[in-house]
Design an enzyme around this catalytic site. Structure first.
Site, PDB file in Angstrom:
ATOM      1  N   ASP A 260      22.682  43.043  46.924  1.00  0.00           N
ATOM      2  CA  ASP A 260      22.853  42.867  45.381  1.00  0.00           C
ATOM      3  C   ASP A 260      21.765  41.600  45.077  1.00  0.00           C
ATOM      4  OD1 ASP A 260      24.228  44.489  42.902  1.00  0.00           O
ATOM      5  OD2 ASP A 260      23.869  42.099  42.882  1.00  0.00           O
ATOM      6  N   ILE A 261      20.925  41.611  44.264  1.00  0.00           N
ATOM      7  CA  ILE A 261      20.357  40.298  43.921  1.00  0.00           C
ATOM      8  C   ILE A 261      21.304  39.565  43.061  1.00  0.00           C
ATOM      9  CG2 ILE A 261      18.049  39.260  42.865  1.00  0.00           C
ATOM     10  CD1 ILE A 261      16.646  41.997  43.462  1.00  0.00           C
ATOM     11  N   GLU A 303      19.774  46.274  40.666  1.00  0.00           N
ATOM     12  CA  GLU A 303      19.105  45.500  41.638  1.00  0.00           C
ATOM     13  C   GLU A 303      19.796  45.510  42.885  1.00  0.00           C
ATOM     14  OE1 GLU A 303      22.615  43.406  38.768  1.00  0.00           O
ATOM     15  OE2 GLU A 303      21.004  44.884  38.570  1.00  0.00           O
TER      16      GLU A 303
END
Length: 405
Positions: A260-261, A303
């Site tokens: 996960d960004i 994301e």
């Protein structure tokens, strides 16, 4: 019974015109990637009738029209068809070569009509030009990266038949009494029968080619994320279940990463959603650079990405995840000259005695990823390091299950 060549030419011209106009009406129903080769094919079909019409008027119109212009138009028509096949096969066009062939046809026809008059010479010249163009079309079909479909074999076969006929036409010297192209002979009957059948059969094959390509593209779009080009959620679940079944059957290890960004919303807020899209694509590019060719990457959220790692235990997967995290941290991603840091929290999970199906593997790996978020972000956490019953997932974090994919 004599084969009346002018009538055959007029019939061929009429059939080519009708088929070309009918095909032109269907162009709007195809995507842009197919419209370009189809436009070229249509132009080739619509140019051919003028060539055959001028051939059929030999003796009724000036020679420069019925010989030079007619042959030039025929070479131009085949050039369009050849270029259509090259672009369809995702090859660069040979515009320069086609212009050279047209130029040679015009110059050669002028010389062989007015300077050194020779019907056989003109036959050889145009037969060589058409045979070469047809060979280029066949090469485009059989040298493409995708597997060859039956419609493609059909179009290639029609072109190869044309090449064979052109070779025979060059090899057989016309009889002494053969003075005009419109005179009947067995070979002329074969040539113009082929000319009449080519627009019908080859165009049908080409339309089937485009239809199969369209179906393949639609099927591909149903399995990938259109922005990043990696697999989507549903396809990830299908591939993960297959990988788990293989892992169990052969006793091999299997691990999963959920990435996960970090602070992705901040990128969108500060630089705009276009910058966010570029960041997602950059992350995927880095993932491809770090992960192995056998690993599967999928985008499962805004994301958030999943990587399926066959033949990797948790320790190997954690090392790979750490290299990926470092590569993201070291990336030189920027937007309009402004550096934009890329950071990610990564959870690692592996198949084992307590994790034996996709639903459990996803849940435990997701808990590890969210533990990385809660403990400072920009780090890797393995599911085995979480205490039993430890809740690494925030209260508003939705439960991940294989059924939701």
């Amino acid at each position: 019974m004599n084969f009346h060549i002018p009538t055959a030419m007029q019939l061929t011209a009429t059939m080519s015109m009708i088929i070309g106009l009918a095909l032109a009406l269907t162009l709007t129903g195809f995507p842009a990637t197919l419209r370009q080769p189809m436009r070229l094919w249509v132009r080739g079909l619509l140019i051919q009738p003028f060539s055959y019409a001028l051939f059929s008027l030999r003796g009724q119109v000036p020679d420069w029209l019925s010989i030079i212009v007619a042959n030039a138009l025929l070479v131009i028509a085949f050039a369009h068809i050849t270029e259509a096949l090259r672009i369809y096969s995702r090859k660069s066009p040979l515009t320069g070569l086609m212009l050279v062939l047209v130029g040679l046809a015009v110059v050669g026809e002028i010389l062989l009509t007015y300077v050194w008059p020779s019907l056989y010479g003109r036959i050889i010249l145009i037969s060589v030009m058409i045979g070469l163009q047809a060979s280029i079309g066949v090469e485009a079909i059989y040298r493409k990266q995708d597997s060859i479909t039956r419609p493609e074999h059909l179009v290639a076969l029609m072109l190869l038949v044309g090449v064979a006929i052109m070779i025979v036409r060059v090899a057989i010297v016309p009889a002494p009494g053969f003075m005009e192209l419109t005179m009947s002979s067995p070979l002329q009957g074969i040539v113009f029968t082929y000319a009449a059948l080519l627009p019908v059969i080859a165009t049908s094959g080409f339309l089937l080619m485009c239809g199969e390509r369209l179906n393949k593209d639609l099927a591909r779009l149903a399995t990938i994320d259109p922005l990043t080009g990696v697999y989507n959620r549903r396809t990830m679940a299908e591939l993960a279940n297959k990988a788990i079944a293989t892992s169990k059957r052969h006793g091999r290890s299997l691990s999963l990463l959920i990435l996960d960004i970090d602070h992705f919303k901040r990128i969108n807020d500060q630089f705009g959603h276009e910058a966010g899209d570029l960041a997602l694509c950059r992350v995927v590019e880095i993932m491809h650079g770090v992960l192995r060719g056998s690993d599967v990457i999928a985008r499962i959220g805004g994301e958030e990405f999943v990587a399926i790692l066959p033949d990797s235990n948790e320790a190997a997967a954690a090392n790979l995840a750490e290299r990926l995290r470092e590569r993201l941290e070291e990336s030189d991603f920027s937007v309009s000259g402004w550096p934009v840091p890329l950071r990610a929290s990564i959870g690692v999970g592996s198949m084992g005695p307590s994790i034996s199906n996709l639903e459990t593997l996803l849940r435990e790996t997701d808990r590890a990823m969210y533990a990385a978020k809660r403990t400072g972000r920009n780090r890797v956490v393995a599911a085995s390091t979480l205490e039993k019953g430890q809740d690494g997932v925030a209260g508003d974090r939705p439960e991940i299950s294989s059924g939701s994919y």
